[in-house]
Scaffold this active site. Structure first.
Site, mmCIF file in Angstrom:
data_model
loop_
_atom_site.group_PDB
_atom_site.id
_atom_site.type_symbol
_atom_site.label_atom_id
_atom_site.label_comp_id
_atom_site.label_asym_id
_atom_site.label_seq_id
_atom_site.Cartn_x
_atom_site.Cartn_y
_atom_site.Cartn_z
ATOM 1 N N LYS A 35 23.376 51.241 35.082
ATOM 2 C CA LYS A 35 23.868 50.601 33.859
ATOM 3 C C LYS A 35 24.892 49.524 34.219
ATOM 4 C CE LYS A 35 27.615 53.931 33.096
ATOM 5 N NZ LYS A 35 28.275 54.824 32.124
ATOM 6 N N ARG A 131 33.132 62.331 22.579
ATOM 7 C CA ARG A 131 32.658 60.982 22.305
ATOM 8 C C ARG A 131 31.329 61.053 21.555
ATOM 9 N NH1 ARG A 131 32.836 57.666 27.904
ATOM 10 N NH2 ARG A 131 31.085 59.097 28.240
ATOM 11 N N TYR A 257 52.231 29.947 38.765
ATOM 12 C CA TYR A 257 52.660 30.050 37.371
ATOM 13 C C TYR A 257 53.775 31.074 37.211
ATOM 14 C CZ TYR A 257 48.541 27.398 35.857
ATOM 15 O OH TYR A 257 47.604 26.421 35.655
ATOM 16 N N MET A 305 43.406 30.906 37.165
ATOM 17 C CA MET A 305 42.005 30.977 36.748
ATOM 18 C C MET A 305 41.026 30.834 37.908
ATOM 19 S SD MET A 305 39.937 28.739 33.890
ATOM 20 C CE MET A 305 40.804 29.484 32.500
#
Length: 362
Positions: A35, A131, A257, A305
């Protein structure tokens, strides 16, 4: 292919990990769980590599199963979340998919739908995960309802463990979740599937007719402790790139940053072609390990990024073009994940499509 960021996938390691999983309970069978695009490794090439070995596969939904069929995979494919719409049922029957059933309206849908062949139903039991699934005291009645339908040919009981991967259980444990379920299955004469990767590795009581190895196929242990099986796993994905620039910064200079890293001494900085748009976690903390030119070093400053910066001060032979590994054969993904407040599953599935997958067989 110019940008050096790549995810190199060792298919031979995935095969070896699957065979290791099977060896943990040779009396049973093991679905290969592919999956989420085989946990980010590529569902089609992984399934094709495992096709000579695996009797069946497991995915989350019908879209993932149809992708395998289109690629020539002929084994049964289990839909772990079951079907979402009634019109999936004829396709499930035609394609020899197996489907989970976890709520009553799905039984009603089965009863109201004509299918070409009786279906193999995996009856989901809620043993404490809370769940999906039927309560334990509903299982006998639900299984009889299913087996009474001409649309159903076989029923297998399935549950999922909440805490099979931890040495100190914070809530419900494996033994508690299994209490009563094995007796119900035996009384009804039904096969069971309860062992995920962690349970397969450390809980023999969970070894039943079908196992569901997932993360261990890709060479990462789900456990919060080491054991002999974990030490035998072979990492399948190496996330790699190269150094694309170097520079020296001086005492008091900041990098990146937010000026998160401020040098306290002359420091050689390497900029590498990898960032959060490639799937490397932006939340990686200062000092997260990185391998450069075969040597262990550390992340400095924030991940941006498309790029990130690492410490080259003590890396012998540091230069533009040096090979960089973010995780893989030289650096355990679980160690990196711990520095990012996440898990290896998240790292693997987070690698984005702009990072080419390069498939290797040796």
């Amino acid at each position: 292919m110019s940008r050096p960021a790549q995810a190199r996938i060792r298919l031979d390691h995935i095969i070896a990990n699957y065979q290791l999983a099977c060896s943990l309970h040779p009396a049973g069978q093991a679905l290969a769980v592919v999956k989420a695009d085989a946990y980010g490794h590529g569902a089609v090439p992984v399934a094709q590599a495992l096709a000579p070995y695996a009797p069946a596969f497991a995915v989350a939904c019908i879209e993932e199963a149809l992708e395998l069929r289109a690629a020539g995979i002929i084994q049964p494919v289990l839909l772990l979340e079951g079907f979402f719409r009634n019109d999936e049922l004829p396709v499930i029957a035609e394609q020899n998919f197996w489907t989970a059933v976890h709520r009553y309206d799905q039984i009603q849908a089965l009863a109201a739908t004509r299918v070409a062949e009786p279906l193999h139903i995996w009856l989901k039991v809620d043993t404490g995960m809370h769940r999906l699934g039927f309560a334990l005291d509903e299982v006998a009645d639900v299984s009889r309802q299913l087996l009474a339908l001409p649309q159903v040919g076989q029923v297998t009981l399935m549950t999922h463990f909440a805490n099979a991967d931890t040495r100190v259980t914070p809530g419900i444990d494996v033994q508690t979740q299994l209490t009563g379920l094995t007796e119900v299955a035996q009384a009804l004469g039904l096969d069971m599937s309860v062992a995920n990767s962690a349970a397969l590795m450390v809980h023999p009581m969970a070894h039943k007719q079908w196992q569901r190895p997932g993360i261990i196929l890709y060479g990462a242990s789900p456990l919060d402790f080491d054991n002999q099986t974990a030490l035998q796993l072979q990492p399948a994905m190496s996330l790699v790139t190269e150094v694309i620039a170097t520079r020296w910064v001086q005492n008091g200079d900041s990098v990146g940053y937010g000026s998160r890293f401020v040098a306290t001494k002359p420091t050689r900085i390497g900029t590498i072609a990898m960032g959060y748009a490639d799937g490397y976690p932006r939340q990686a903390e200062e000092g997260t390990p990185v391998i450069v030119n075969g040597q262990r070093t550390r992340l400095l400053g924030r991940v941006s990024m498309d790029m990130m910066t690492v410490d080259l001060t003590d890396v012998d032979g540091a230069a533009v073009g040096n090979a960089v590994e973010l995780w893989g054969s030289q650096l355990d993904a679980n160690e990196v994940a711990a520095h990012c407040d996440t898990i290896s599953y998240h790292l693997f599935t987070g690698v984005t499509r702009r990072v080419p997958r390069i498939y290797l067989t040796s």
